[in-house]
Design a protein around this motif. Structure first.
Motif: not given
Length: 337
Positions: A262-274, A292-297, A303-312
């Motif tokens: 996907l493209m977001y704010k003019n930057r290409y990202f590979g999104q994973l959901r799992g 995403t790729v930092d071409e200059e470097r 960047v990833e977010g995870y949730i642990y909420a077994p009762r919700f």
């Protein structure tokens, strides 16, 4: 008289200060705060057509299953009311969809309004000459319809994160990775190692965590499902231990993650959901990541977010984390701004 005037001026200044940035996109407003639960949408529609194609269309789109959660949850909770019930109690709601049908509308379309009766509020006027025309438009343009509401939910999270920001975490990432992410109060650093940082918000019942990791950009197949999962495992297996000796985080493979470019704010990202799991311990939950790729470097950053909420239910927690992840920017991009 001077005392009364001073009190009046002080009260006015306090009111301006209080209301200065609670509107959509941080705009100044004197409107009351929105009401309603996160992820909730009020649909104003003539009761006579609730069971017909237009009512079914709203339900099919807005109650579609949210992707990659352990238990089934809709993308939105829908509250459908007739126009006669659309009084002040509903007009302050965070997300409102109003259906208008008439010959004055040449074609069906979505008309966006913000902060009409409260703030930060999103009002979608769904207008058209007939109900079938509106239903067809919504089915043809359902991605935009859903994204307008998704973005409104994310914007509120980001606005709160900026207003009550844990600035030390942003500065840490700016110094270490030359990137920027916004975190609200309550998030704390869990681990800071060579190419991996773990930040989380912990309560007795829920863990909301964010990983940031980088590695050299050496493979043109980086943006594939298998490659990103392999790289994810190489970091979380090593740096994210489970609660029992020898246990560690892994990526669930029985239900394969979903990859989406996907493209977001003019930057290409590979999104994973799992789904993530813990090797040798009964524990798991959903995750979402953006790579995403930092071409200059010549480096790859995830960047990833995870949730642990077994009762919700977990939809709103995932949406909150995703909003924070999408505040991502490179240092070079910040400099241009």
């Amino acid at each position: 008289m001077k005392k009364i005037l001073s009190i009046a001026i002080a009260a006015f200044i306090a009111l301006v200060f209080y209301s200065c940035d609670k509107g959509s996109k941080g705009k100044k407003t004197f409107l009351p705060n929105v009401t309603g639960a996160a992820g909730e949408v009020v649909v104003v529609l003539d009761k006579a057509v609730w069971e017909e194609s237009i009512g079914k269309t709203y339900n099919d789109i807005l109650r579609e299953e949210y992707p990659m959660l352990p238990q089934s949850e809709p993308i939105f909770d829908v509250v459908m009311i007739p126009p006669s019930a659309f009084t002040d109690i509903f007009k302050s709601h965070r997300n409102i969809v109003i259906t208008k049908v008439g010959s004055e509308f040449a074609q069906a379309q979505i008309v966006l309004q913000r902060d009409v009766w409260a703030a930060p509020q999103t009002v979608l006027n769904i207008v058209g000459p007939t109900y079938p025309a509106i239903a067809k438009m919504l089915n043809d343009d359902k991605d935009r319809f859903v994204q307008l509401l998704e973005q409104a939910e994310r914007d509120r999270v980001v606005q709160n994160a900026i207003r009550y920001e844990e600035k030390g975490l942003r500065k840490l990432l700016e110094k270490k990775f030359d990137i920027s992410l916004n975190f609200p109060k309550g998030y704390q650093l869990r681990l800071d190692t060579t190419d991996f940082v773990w930040i989380s918000h912990e309560t007795p019942d829920i863990s909301q965590g964010i990983f940031i990791y980088q590695y050299p950009y050496t493979d043109e197949n980086t943006f594939t499902l298998n490659y990103l999962v392999e790289k994810r495992n190489s970091f979380v297996n090593k740096y994210v231990p489970g609660p029992t000796e020898g246990s560690y985080m892994i990526t669930e493979t029985l239900i394969a993650p979903i990859f989406q470019p996907l493209m977001y704010k003019n930057r290409y990202f590979g999104q994973l959901r799992g789904l993530w799991d813990v090797q040798m311990h009964p524990m798991g939950g959903p995750f979402v990541s953006y790579t995403t790729v930092d071409e200059e470097r010549n480096r790859v950053i995830t960047v990833e977010g995870y949730i642990y909420a077994p009762r919700f239910n977990k939809r709103n927690y995932v949406r909150q984390l995703e909003a924070l992840l999408l505040t991502f920017s490179l240092g070079s991009e910040n400099a241009k701004e």
